[in-house]
Design a protein around this motif. Structure first.
Motif, short mmCIF file in Angstrom:
data_model
loop_
_atom_site.label_atom_id
_atom_site.label_comp_id
_atom_site.label_asym_id
_atom_site.label_seq_id
_atom_site.Cartn_x
_atom_site.Cartn_y
_atom_site.Cartn_z
N TYR A 183 0.81 -1.21 0.00
CA TYR A 183 0.00 0.00 0.00
C TYR A 183 0.86 1.27 0.00
CZ TYR A 183 -3.88 -3.10 1.27
OH TYR A 183 -4.82 -4.10 1.29
N SER A 184 1.82 1.35 0.94
CA SER A 184 2.57 2.59 1.10
C SER A 184 3.97 2.33 1.64
CB SER A 184 1.88 3.54 2.10
OG SER A 184 0.61 3.90 1.67
N LEU A 185 4.85 3.30 1.41
CA LEU A 185 6.19 3.30 1.98
C LEU A 185 6.42 4.66 2.61
CD1 LEU A 185 9.18 2.24 2.29
CD2 LEU A 185 9.61 3.39 0.12
N TYR A 186 6.97 4.64 3.81
CA TYR A 186 7.35 5.86 4.51
C TYR A 186 8.80 5.71 4.94
CZ TYR A 186 2.31 6.56 5.05
OH TYR A 186 0.97 6.70 4.81
N ILE A 187 9.58 6.77 4.83
CA ILE A 187 10.93 6.80 5.37
C ILE A 187 10.98 7.97 6.36
CG2 ILE A 187 13.40 6.97 4.91
CD1 ILE A 187 12.84 5.93 2.09
N ILE A 188 11.37 7.64 7.58
CA ILE A 188 11.37 8.62 8.67
C ILE A 188 12.81 8.78 9.16
CG2 ILE A 188 10.47 9.14 10.97
CD1 ILE A 188 8.10 7.26 10.29
N GLY A 215 5.52 11.46 12.67
CA GLY A 215 5.92 11.85 14.02
C GLY A 215 5.29 10.98 15.09
N THR A 216 4.04 10.62 14.88
CA THR A 216 3.35 9.75 15.84
C THR A 216 3.98 8.37 15.86
OG1 THR A 216 1.29 10.96 15.49
CG2 THR A 216 1.11 8.76 16.46
N PHE A 217 4.27 7.81 14.68
CA PHE A 217 4.91 6.50 14.65
C PHE A 217 6.28 6.54 15.32
CE2 PHE A 217 7.61 3.17 13.15
CZ PHE A 217 6.82 2.06 13.39
N HIS A 218 7.02 7.62 15.07
CA HIS A 218 8.34 7.75 15.69
C HIS A 218 8.23 7.72 17.21
CE1 HIS A 218 12.48 9.10 16.20
NE2 HIS A 218 12.04 10.04 17.01
N GLY A 219 7.25 8.43 17.76
CA GLY A 219 7.04 8.44 19.20
C GLY A 219 6.63 7.08 19.74
N VAL A 220 5.71 6.42 19.06
CA VAL A 220 5.27 5.08 19.48
C VAL A 220 6.44 4.11 19.41
CG1 VAL A 220 3.79 3.13 18.85
CG2 VAL A 220 2.85 5.44 18.90
N HIS A 221 7.24 4.20 18.38
CA HIS A 221 8.41 3.32 18.23
C HIS A 221 9.38 3.52 19.40
CE1 HIS A 221 12.15 1.72 16.50
NE2 HIS A 221 11.34 0.93 15.80
N ALA A 222 9.62 4.77 19.76
CA ALA A 222 10.53 5.08 20.87
C ALA A 222 9.99 4.53 22.19
CB ALA A 222 10.76 6.58 20.96
N LEU A 282 20.89 1.25 11.45
CA LEU A 282 21.80 1.55 12.54
C LEU A 282 21.90 3.06 12.81
CD1 LEU A 282 24.67 -0.98 11.78
CD2 LEU A 282 22.91 -1.15 13.54
N THR A 283 21.59 3.87 11.80
CA THR A 283 21.64 5.32 11.96
C THR A 283 20.34 5.89 12.51
OG1 THR A 283 20.93 5.69 9.69
CG2 THR A 283 23.30 5.60 10.10
N GLY A 284 19.31 5.05 12.69
CA GLY A 284 18.04 5.50 13.24
C GLY A 284 16.98 5.82 12.21
N THR A 285 17.30 5.73 10.94
CA THR A 285 16.31 5.94 9.90
C THR A 285 15.35 4.75 9.89
OG1 THR A 285 17.92 7.16 8.58
CG2 THR A 285 15.98 6.32 7.42
N LYS A 286 14.05 5.04 9.79
CA LYS A 286 13.04 3.98 9.80
C LYS A 286 12.37 3.88 8.44
CE LYS A 286 11.98 5.09 14.55
NZ LYS A 286 12.90 6.22 14.49
N PHE A 287 12.23 2.65 7.97
CA PHE A 287 11.53 2.34 6.74
C PHE A 287 10.24 1.62 7.11
CE2 PHE A 287 15.81 2.99 5.49
CZ PHE A 287 15.79 3.43 4.18
N LEU A 288 9.10 2.20 6.76
CA LEU A 288 7.81 1.60 7.07
C LEU A 288 7.15 1.17 5.77
CD1 LEU A 288 6.28 4.28 9.46
CD2 LEU A 288 7.58 2.28 10.08
#
Length: 137
Positions: free
Chosen positions: A3-8, A37-44, A76-82
């Motif tokens: 469906y979608s790709l996000y890179i944070i 931003g919400t996913f980043h917070g939930v992930h943390a 390893l650098t903290g970038t997230k691929f969803l």
């Protein structure tokens, strides 16, 4: 179907978003930023509340719902691929790693790209589209 790709980025900012399904409801730019931003917070938070106390706890990796499955790969650098896909779609982990390879080749090796900033690379878009088409067929 994918469906979608996000890179944070590591600060929680959305640096890339692309929908691959025509049937998805389109969100505004601001709504995509809030989602990232919400996913980043939930992930943390999930990395801190893990019942397993060790240094390898990486937070939320898979979220399953009736109509979709969300997979997260953190570098390893903290970038997230969803990747958001159908719940029955297989090999998402391999797809995430191949997406990361394309990101490494066409974004990070680009001397004109500033890290942590939005991705605007035609080569990245083209090769990502090829990959998604390949795994969706």
């Amino acid at each position: 179907m994918i469906y979608s790709l996000y890179i944070i980025n590591k600060a929680g900012g959305l640096i890339y978003q692309r929908d691959f399904a025509e049937s998805l409801n389109k969100l505004t730019s601001n709504e995509y930023l809030v989602l990232a931003g919400t996913f980043h917070g939930v992930h943390a938070i999930t990395s801190k509340i893990s019942p397993v106390r060790n240094a390898t706890s990486s937070g939320l990796e898979v979220l399953e719902a009736d109509s979709f499955k969300l997979h997260c790969f953190q570098t390893l650098t903290g970038t997230k691929f969803l990747i958001i896909a159908e719940p029955t779609h297989g090999n998402i982990d391999l797809l995430l790693r191949r997406t990361y390879d394309i990101y490494s080749d066409y974004v990070m090796k680009n001397p004109f790209y500033t890290p942590e900033m939005p991705i605007k690379s035609e080569l990245f878009d083209t090769n990502l589209a090829k990959l998604i088409k390949q795994v969706s067929s």
